[in-house]
Scaffold this motif. Structure first.
Motif, PDB file in Angstrom:
ATOM      1  N   ALA A  19       0.925  -1.255  -0.024  1.00  9.13           N
ATOM      2  CA  ALA A  19      -0.024  -0.011   0.129  1.00  9.13           C
ATOM      3  C   ALA A  19       0.847   1.253   0.103  1.00  9.13           C
ATOM      4  O   ALA A  19       1.250   1.750   0.998  1.00  9.13           O
ATOM      5  N   ILE A  20       1.401   1.730  -1.146  1.00  8.85           N
ATOM      6  CA  ILE A  20       2.151   2.679  -1.400  1.00  8.85           C
ATOM      7  C   ILE A  20       1.660   4.174  -1.375  1.00  8.85           C
ATOM      8  O   ILE A  20       0.972   4.435  -2.414  1.00  8.85           O
ATOM      9  N   PRO A  21       1.751   5.065  -0.406  1.00  5.53           N
ATOM     10  CA  PRO A  21       1.133   6.479  -0.578  1.00  5.53           C
ATOM     11  C   PRO A  21       1.692   7.082  -1.957  1.00  5.53           C
ATOM     12  O   PRO A  21       2.765   7.121  -2.204  1.00  5.53           O
ATOM     13  N   VAL A  22       0.805   7.661  -2.670  1.00  6.19           N
ATOM     14  CA  VAL A  22       1.357   8.647  -3.837  1.00  6.19           C
ATOM     15  C   VAL A  22       1.980   9.566  -3.513  1.00  6.19           C
ATOM     16  O   VAL A  22       1.377  10.527  -2.834  1.00  6.19           O
ATOM     17  N   HIS A  23       3.232   9.852  -3.762  1.00 11.53           N
ATOM     18  CA  HIS A  23       4.077  11.068  -3.401  1.00 11.53           C
ATOM     19  C   HIS A  23       3.304  12.115  -4.151  1.00 11.53           C
ATOM     20  O   HIS A  23       3.013  12.196  -5.488  1.00 11.53           O
ATOM     21  N   PRO A  24       3.422  13.555  -3.835  1.00 17.10           N
ATOM     22  CA  PRO A  24       2.801  14.464  -4.194  1.00 17.10           C
ATOM     23  C   PRO A  24       3.554  14.935  -5.603  1.00 17.10           C
ATOM     24  O   PRO A  24       2.849  15.313  -6.622  1.00 17.10           O
ATOM     25  N   GLU A  25       4.857  14.526  -5.780  1.00 17.94           N
ATOM     26  CA  GLU A  25       5.481  15.003  -6.995  1.00 17.94           C
ATOM     27  C   GLU A  25       5.158  13.879  -8.153  1.00 17.94           C
ATOM     28  O   GLU A  25       5.000  13.996  -9.399  1.00 17.94           O
ATOM     29  N   LEU A  26       4.847  12.902  -7.562  1.00 17.24           N
ATOM     30  CA  LEU A  26       4.135  11.894  -8.779  1.00 17.24           C
ATOM     31  C   LEU A  26       2.892  12.084  -9.190  1.00 17.24           C
ATOM     32  O   LEU A  26       2.525  11.796 -10.133  1.00 17.24           O
TER      33      LEU A  26
END
Length: 370
Positions: free
Chosen positions: A244-251
């Motif tokens: 469950a990988i949080p989506v990085h704001p830059e991504l």
């Protein structure tokens, strides 16, 4: 949209109509009607999955009995081969075996027609010596032949394993794939701006820490409340570890700036999904365009692990992103992290300790200046 069934790839055609295909290595490509999970879709899908692989039938009537090629066909049908990752490892093993079967000896006889029963250790050593310029290729051949010989013993073709006692060749590069540095990442970003497929590809690798066979399958449907739910393809059939990988704001910024009407974030110029191998070659060209010929996509996985550790994450926290089932394997990745930063931190600590423990020396120096 719910995630499509396994081996299903889809895209939006030029008329705005969704198209779906069953695409599994070694099987016939089949067009699927309707939308995923609908009755007509699933009926055709189950029909496609129930058919036998077409690769094992090609030229079967011309195969010499108990030859290397015959053993290869038996190996492809074995549970051991089917348990391998279908999108990457199986393809790698097939390439090694098929290439060996096509090669010929000095008399022009294909190795595939040679007997698997009379194969000796010195024969394998000779084939490895011919690949000495590429140790990884030689060692890959040894590894695959060892798996094939296990099948030969089960079939009763042989009682021994000729690969036993054959030593691996020493690899030229001990560190494996080169880990991208911050400078190299900046160089790539300068050449491929936000909005380009290349920039999106790099961001997916850098901010998810996943391999190429994973990122080519990722799409918006895998993200729920800005969390990417994923199971690594390499270990899907072994551990089934759910990430469950949080989506990085830059991504997220880069995804939004790279509009796509397809189920996967990354597609070819024709709008079709990438294969893992095809994506690797495509990204290799994008690296070359940026003057980074020594960089490869897998190096971004190392860079992602390194950045997590440099940000203060422990190995367990980093593994929750990268999906490493073995913490020892992750430790190998982060051992190559930027030692220049670590050395600077160490020197800063030493300087701080020296300043505190020797105040008279500093006082005298200041007094002399006054």
């Amino acid at each position: 949209m719910a995630r499509p069934p396994k081996y299903v790839h889809g895209f939006i055609d030029r008329h705005g109509k969704p198209r779906f295909y069953f695409r599994r290595p070694g099987f016939k490509k089949v067009a699927l009607p309707g939308l995923p999970w609908s009755p007509e879709f699933m009926a055709k899908y189950h029909q496609a999955t129930s058919t036998k692989p077409v690769t094992s039938q090609i030229g079967a009537d011309k195969v010499v009995a108990r030859s290397l090629r015959a053993l290869a066909i038996a190996y492809y049908e074995s549970p051991a081969f089917k348990a391998l990752d279908r999108d990457s490892t199986q393809g790698v093993y097939r390439n090694i075996i098929d290439k060996l079967c096509r090669e010929t000896d000095k008399d022009g006889q294909p190795y595939g027609d040679k007997s698997a029963v009379t194969l000796k250790s010195h024969h394998i050593e000779k084939m490895m010596d011919e690949r000495a310029a590429k140790p990884d290729s030689a060692n890959g051949l040894r590894k695959v032949l060892r798996e094939m010989m296990k099948v030969a013993k089960k079939l009763g073709w042989r009682e021994d394993d000729p690969t036993q006692g054959v030593k691996k060749l020493k690899p030229k590069k001990k560190a494996g794939f080169h880990r991208w540095t911050d400078i190299e990442i900046a160089t790539f970003e300068k050449r491929h701006p936000v909005g380009s497929r290349a920039r999106l590809a790099m961001a997916l690798g850098l901010y998810t820490g996943q391999a190429r066979q994973d990122v080519v399958l990722m799409g918006e449907q895998h993200i729920t409340e800005e969390v990417l739910d994923w199971v690594r393809k390499k270990t899907e059939d072994k551990t089934g570890l759910e990430l469950a990988i949080p989506v990085h704001p830059e991504l997220r910024r880069i995804i939004n700036a790279t509009p796509s009407r397809h189920l996967t974030f990354l597609v070819t110029e024709l709008g079709a999904p990438f294969t893992a191998a095809g994506f690797g070659n495509w990204f290799r060209d994008r690296c070359n365009e940026a003057g980074l010929k020594h960089c490869a996509f897998h190096g971004l996985r190392k860079a992602a692990a390194t950045r997590l550790v440099d940000a203060g994450c422990d190995v367990v926290e980093a593994a929750a992103i990268t999906g490493h089932a073995s913490l020892k394997e992750l430790q190998r990745y982060i051992e190559t992290r930027d030692r220049r930063r670590a050395a600077r931190r160490a020197m800063d600590k030493l300087i701080s300790r020296t300043e505190v423990s020797n105040p008279p020396a500093r006082f005298d120096h200041e007094a002399k200046k006054a």
